[in-house]
Design a protein around this motif. Structure first.
Motif, PDB file in Angstrom:
ATOM      1  N   UNK A  83       0.830  -1.199   0.000  1.00 58.97           N
ATOM      2  CA  UNK A  83       0.000   0.000   0.000  1.00 58.97           C
ATOM      3  C   UNK A  83       0.870   1.256   0.000  1.00 58.97           C
ATOM      4  N   UNK A  84       1.907   1.260   0.852  1.00 59.09           N
ATOM      5  CA  UNK A  84       2.809   2.407   0.887  1.00 59.09           C
ATOM      6  C   UNK A  84       3.623   2.522  -0.404  1.00 59.09           C
ATOM      7  N   UNK A  85       3.929   1.379  -1.001  1.00 56.50           N
ATOM      8  CA  UNK A  85       4.687   1.367  -2.263  1.00 56.50           C
ATOM      9  C   UNK A  85       3.933   2.142  -3.346  1.00 56.50           C
ATOM     10  N   UNK A  91       1.251  10.185  -0.682  1.00 54.23           N
ATOM     11  CA  UNK A  91       1.770  10.458   0.660  1.00 54.23           C
ATOM     12  C   UNK A  91       2.676  11.686   0.686  1.00 54.23           C
ATOM     13  N   UNK A  92       3.305  11.991  -0.442  1.00 53.21           N
ATOM     14  CA  UNK A  92       4.135  13.205  -0.508  1.00 53.21           C
ATOM     15  C   UNK A  92       3.278  14.456  -0.317  1.00 53.21           C
ATOM     16  N   UNK A  96       3.865  14.111   4.096  1.00 54.37           N
ATOM     17  CA  UNK A  96       5.258  14.070   3.622  1.00 54.37           C
ATOM     18  C   UNK A  96       6.266  13.708   4.697  1.00 54.37           C
ATOM     19  N   UNK A  97       5.942  13.979   5.955  1.00 55.99           N
ATOM     20  CA  UNK A  97       6.876  13.673   7.042  1.00 55.99           C
ATOM     21  C   UNK A  97       6.844  12.208   7.454  1.00 55.99           C
ATOM     22  N   UNK A  98       5.926  11.417   6.889  1.00 57.78           N
ATOM     23  CA  UNK A  98       5.790  10.009   7.272  1.00 57.78           C
ATOM     24  C   UNK A  98       6.217   9.047   6.160  1.00 57.78           C
ATOM     25  N   UNK A 234      -5.317  12.565  -2.662  1.00 54.85           N
ATOM     26  CA  UNK A 234      -6.134  11.607  -3.418  1.00 54.85           C
ATOM     27  C   UNK A 234      -6.737  12.259  -4.662  1.00 54.85           C
ATOM     28  N   UNK A 235      -7.148  13.504  -4.532  1.00 56.35           N
ATOM     29  CA  UNK A 235      -7.759  14.201  -5.671  1.00 56.35           C
ATOM     30  C   UNK A 235      -6.731  14.422  -6.787  1.00 56.35           C
TER      31      UNK A 235
END
Length: 338
Positions: A83-85, A91-92, A96-98, A234-235
């Motif tokens: 999912x993170x891949x 996520x950026x 962004x800090x995670x 997401x948008x």
């Protein structure tokens, strides 16, 4: 050491521990004391006919149960990785800090870890299922692994589909415990019938199913809340989540409806608890599940901006934990009557 810490964050180690705890809670806080209660009924109700005070026992050994639980945990870990891949871009923008992949862990390392962990989980589940004579049940683990892959690549971007898939996966965590154990028990003890008493394990399965329903609904609620929080990224990446497709106000109403539905489902359970004078269970659910759900509805209706959904998100996690801890209340109730 830094890479190990990053990897533990990538696989959401605390969440994996909760999954493991959930499955062991179903085994030892729900099934075990109910077996004890059942044995007491058989042993005291039929003197001379039933001579073994522990005739009904676990059918899944500790080793095989551990293997099945570890398989569940590994599939969840692989799901978090993949999912993170695929979420690096979003996520950026959203957090962004995670970010871990492309920062602490290379993309090819993440993909390799996902493949190895998923493959190992399916093999372990297949071996345990085969040893139990339930080889076809391993298809459940295969389906979960494949489902989490397609969730990450496609379904999470679709209206409601991704939310349902994650909620179903979480609901399967307690469900598979009952599926394996109680089906084997029904097979082993199907001849154990002494008029007017007939051994039936459906009543135990109903308790497991209750935890699955709770897990499904509260996680469905949380997934929609998370979609509101992540709307911006997401948008940009073309997702059609509920808040993007239908708007924040509609999302708030759906969350509130699902929360109210869960409150009413629990109230229906409490009706039976009141009739049977199971007041500790009734009071626990009222204070630690229904009251927080009521607060959740209030916070959701009050929120208007994406950042205002952070507190409801945290409250959902608390409700998940208190829902799981309800198993301890049931354990006490069952043991005191066994």
């Amino acid at each position: 050491m830094h890479k190990i810490i990053s990897f533990s964050r990538l696989i959401r180690l605390p969440n994996l521990l909760i999954i493991l705890l959930t499955q062991y809670a179903m085994r030892w806080a729900i099934i075990y004391p109910m077996y004890r209660f059942l044995n007491k009924q058989l042993f005291t109700g039929f003197p001379g006919q039933i001579t073994n005070p522990e005739i009904v026992q676990f059918q899944v050994s500790e080793l095989l149960f551990f293997l099945l639980s570890i398989s569940t945990v590994m599939i969840a870990a692989a799901g978090y990785i993949i999912n993170d891949y695929f979420d690096v871009g979003m996520d950026r923008v959203n957090k962004p800090d995670q970010i871990i992949i492309d920062k602490s862990i290379k993309r090819r390392e993440a993909m390799l870890a996902h493949a190895l962990i998923s493959g190992a989980a399916i093999l372990i589940a297949g071996f345990a299922s085969w040893k139990l004579g339930l080889g076809h049940y391993s298809l459940i683990y295969l389906a979960m692994a494949v489902g989490l892959w397609f969730y990450s690549t496609d379904f999470k971007k679709q209206l409601f589909t991704g939310n349902l898939m994650v909620a179903l996966f979480v609901a399967m965590v307690p469900f598979v415990v009952g599926l394996y154990e109680l089906n084997l028990c029904a097979r082993t003890y199907r001849v154990l019938t002494l008029p007017p008493f007939e051994v039936n394990f459906k009543f135990i399965f109903n308790f497991i199913a209750g935890f699955s329903v709770l897990a499904f609904l509260i996680n469905l609620i949380r997934e929609i809340i998370k979609d509101v929080e992540d709307m911006e990224g997401d948008r940009i990446y073309g997702c059609k989540t509920i808040p993007i497709a239908l708007g924040i106000e509609t999302s708030k109403n759906i969350i509130s409806f699902l929360s109210l539905l869960l409150i009413l489902v629990i109230a229906w359970v409490q009706k039976g608890q009141y009739d049977s004078k199971a007041f500790p269970s009734l009071i626990y659910l009222l204070i630690f599940v229904q009251l927080p759900l009521t607060v959740l509805i209030y916070l959701i209706q009050k929120a208007n901006l994406a950042r205002q959904f952070k507190t409801p998100d945290i409250l959902c996690k608390i409700i998940m934990l208190t829902g799981l801890l309800y198993s301890a209340v049931l354990f006490y109730s069952f043991i005191s009557n066994a």
